[in-house]
Structure formats: structure tokens, C-alpha cells
Design an enzyme around this catalytic site. Sequence first.
Site, short mmCIF file in Angstrom:
data_model
loop_
_atom_site.label_atom_id
_atom_site.label_comp_id
_atom_site.label_asym_id
_atom_site.label_seq_id
_atom_site.Cartn_x
_atom_site.Cartn_y
_atom_site.Cartn_z
N ARG A 155 0.86 -1.18 0.00
CA ARG A 155 0.00 0.00 0.00
C ARG A 155 0.89 1.23 0.00
O ARG A 155 1.93 1.25 0.68
CB ARG A 155 -0.91 0.02 1.24
CG ARG A 155 -2.08 -0.94 1.20
CD ARG A 155 -3.11 -0.54 0.13
NE ARG A 155 -4.25 -1.46 0.11
CZ ARG A 155 -4.34 -2.53 -0.67
NH1 ARG A 155 -3.37 -2.83 -1.51
NH2 ARG A 155 -5.42 -3.28 -0.65
N ASP A 189 3.99 0.04 -7.42
CA ASP A 189 2.66 -0.33 -7.92
C ASP A 189 1.58 0.47 -7.20
O ASP A 189 0.45 0.54 -7.66
CB ASP A 189 2.45 -1.83 -7.67
CG ASP A 189 1.09 -2.33 -8.15
OD1 ASP A 189 0.76 -2.06 -9.32
OD2 ASP A 189 0.38 -2.98 -7.36
N GLU A 205 -3.36 7.67 -4.06
CA GLU A 205 -3.87 7.19 -5.33
C GLU A 205 -5.17 7.89 -5.68
O GLU A 205 -5.97 8.12 -4.79
CB GLU A 205 -4.09 5.67 -5.23
CG GLU A 205 -2.84 4.92 -5.61
CD GLU A 205 -2.94 3.42 -5.38
OE1 GLU A 205 -3.95 2.84 -5.81
OE2 GLU A 205 -2.02 2.86 -4.78
N HIS A 256 -1.28 0.25 -9.76
CA HIS A 256 -1.90 -0.71 -8.83
C HIS A 256 -2.46 -1.94 -9.57
O HIS A 256 -3.66 -2.24 -9.50
CB HIS A 256 -3.01 -0.02 -8.01
CG HIS A 256 -3.28 -0.70 -6.69
ND1 HIS A 256 -3.72 -0.02 -5.57
CD2 HIS A 256 -3.18 -2.00 -6.31
CE1 HIS A 256 -3.88 -0.87 -4.57
NE2 HIS A 256 -3.56 -2.09 -4.99
#
Length: 355
Positions: A260, A284, A289, A307
Amino acid sequence: GKYRVVSTKPMPGTRWINLLVEQDCRVEICTQKKTILSIEDIIALIGDKCDGVIGQLTEEWGDALFSALSRAGGKAFSNMAVGYNNVNVDAATKHGVAVGNTPGVLTETTAELAASLSLAAARRIVEADEFMRAGLYDGWLPNLFVGNLLKGQTVGVIGAGRIGSAYARMMVEGFKMNLIYYDLYQATRLEKFITGYAEFLRANGEQPVTWKRAASMEEVLREADVISLHPILDKTTFHLINKESLATMKKEAILVNCSRGPVIDEVALVEHLKHNPMFRVGLDVFEDEPYMKPGLADQKNAIVVPHIASASKWTREGMATLAALNVLGKIKGYPIWSDPNRVEPFLKEDASPPA
Ligand code: GLV
Ligand code: GLV
């Protein structure tokens, strides 16, 4: 259908829908075009009668949503994700809603992306691809895009749960890296695997790989050449990687994050990338986000993907199926299939490792 089950997003495959429909459920899938639904959107979706919801990691499942779901007669919520930092499990419990997540089916897919980012960073694949497409290649050179050889280097894993252990196995067996890991729990099966693999290498006259369980996270940061983060996100892992921990790492280390975003202080990371051109990162996930912190996108030593760690067809269909089974089972009176309350904590102060 006797029961009404809502999915906040269309999900891959049809198996999850068929499972619900065969068991007396009406399935309603939100078709709103916007990517991230608001609390109000979801409350409207829940409506007056709703037995269970399948939701996504982009949604904040807290008091407002669980009280709406409970008022609509709902008993179950499943995240279509293994991570559940977007879910306030205490609020769900307070409103009598059981919570599920989708571990297991995404372990290898996620580990494979972490391995992909590790290799892409080590061999500078994205930079080289951009160079090629820009028409800059005008002949082979001894110094062109020289990267790192992984064989014989040390891979560091922070959080050796299912995904971290799968990644460690891939890097050790695939590339003959040595392992150093940090977790409150001993990764017994992983250690056994590497011990066996080292014996195999020794028997074949090759340099055996080694493993070590670190006494602290700092030990991993200091010693590893490639570091991959696999903890859950909670208040104990927020900004686990910050200015100080970055300074502890080798100047030419590679850092990978498929867990995360907020596990890394992204502003500090951008600064670190600017001042350490040989330090490389494969990300990622991001702190806010879908946004990146200013400057990150300009860094040649950063590889960024949106992601997608669990994004294989098999895994995404499996996640949808598990999420449906979580909700369906609870509606039918069984305990939730995968209850994050039973997920082992990582770096929680009150965590006591099993004997
Ligand atoms: C994806 O990020 C997940 O937690 O499953
Ligand atoms: C999550 O699947 C984990 O690594 O435990």
C-alpha cells in the site's frame, strides 16, 4: 431472488454472478462511469433493502456505509482485495456486518509483479524502452544501460506473509539471491525451502544461497540490495519507509512496493531519488492514489505502474468469486469465508508471535 446483493463495480468473469444467482440472490452491479464512487453514491446503491455488498479498495467503508447497510438489513460486506485498510472492521462489527477479504488467489500474481518490478529496475528496462522508442539507439556500447546482476546479491523482504514469502522464493530460486527478511513471525516454510535449495546447489557444486531472519527492519535496509515491501497498512506501518530509513539503505539499492502506498513517505522518496541517481524504485501503489507526489513522474530511476499487482485474469476472477462466496456464505448463515480479523497482524504493538 430472495436476497439482494450489490457489487459497487463490474468484476471479471461470470462465475461469481452465477454462484449468487443459483443461491437465490439478485445481483445488482453499479454501472456508474466514474472510477471512484462517493459515500453518497454507495448509500444510494444500498437503498432500502440490501443483504450484502461486494466493494472495492477505493471505497472508504466506515461508520456511514456500515450503518446504511445495516439499516437495509445487510449482514455481509466483502472487499474484493486482500488488503482491507479501507475497511473499518470495528464499525462493521458495531453494526452487525461481517467483513471478508480475498487472500490466497492473488499471492503468486502479486509476487510475480514484485519480481517483475525488481527485474525491470535492476536492468533499467523502462528507461531503455523509452530510449529505443525515442530513436536514440545508434549502436551497441559497453556502457549502455548497465544495471545490476541479481545473482549472489541479497534480497530483503519486509513482511514475509503469503505474498512476501512467495516473492522471496521466486527471487531466491529464480535468481540465486540470498535472503534477509523481517517479520514478527518466523517464515518456517520459506526457511525450510531455502535450506533445501541451498543443499541442492551445494550438491551440484554451486555456491549455496543463504537466508537470515533479521532482528530489526533496519538490518534488512542496511544489508539488502533489493528490498520488497509486503506488510499490511495500518498505523504501525504508515511511513515505515521514511527519510531516515531511506538513508539507511545502500546508495544503489532497489526498493519495490506492491503493498500500500502510505507504507512509504512518498515526498521523502522523491527527494531521495533526486539525490541518489543509482537508487531505483518500482512502485505499484502510491500514497494518494490515483495521484503521484510532485516530481516522482520526472525521475528516471522510478518505475511506476497503476496498482496492477493482482491483475491477472485468473486472479481477478478468483477474487470476485471469493468476494461473492464471502457474502453468500454469511447470508446463508455460515461464518464469513475469509475474515480479516483472523489475518495475522504485522508490526502491531500488541502482536505476540505464536510460540
Ligand atoms: C489489492 O491491492 C489487494 O489488496 O488485493
Ligand atoms: C497477504 O496475502 C499476505 O501476504 O499475507
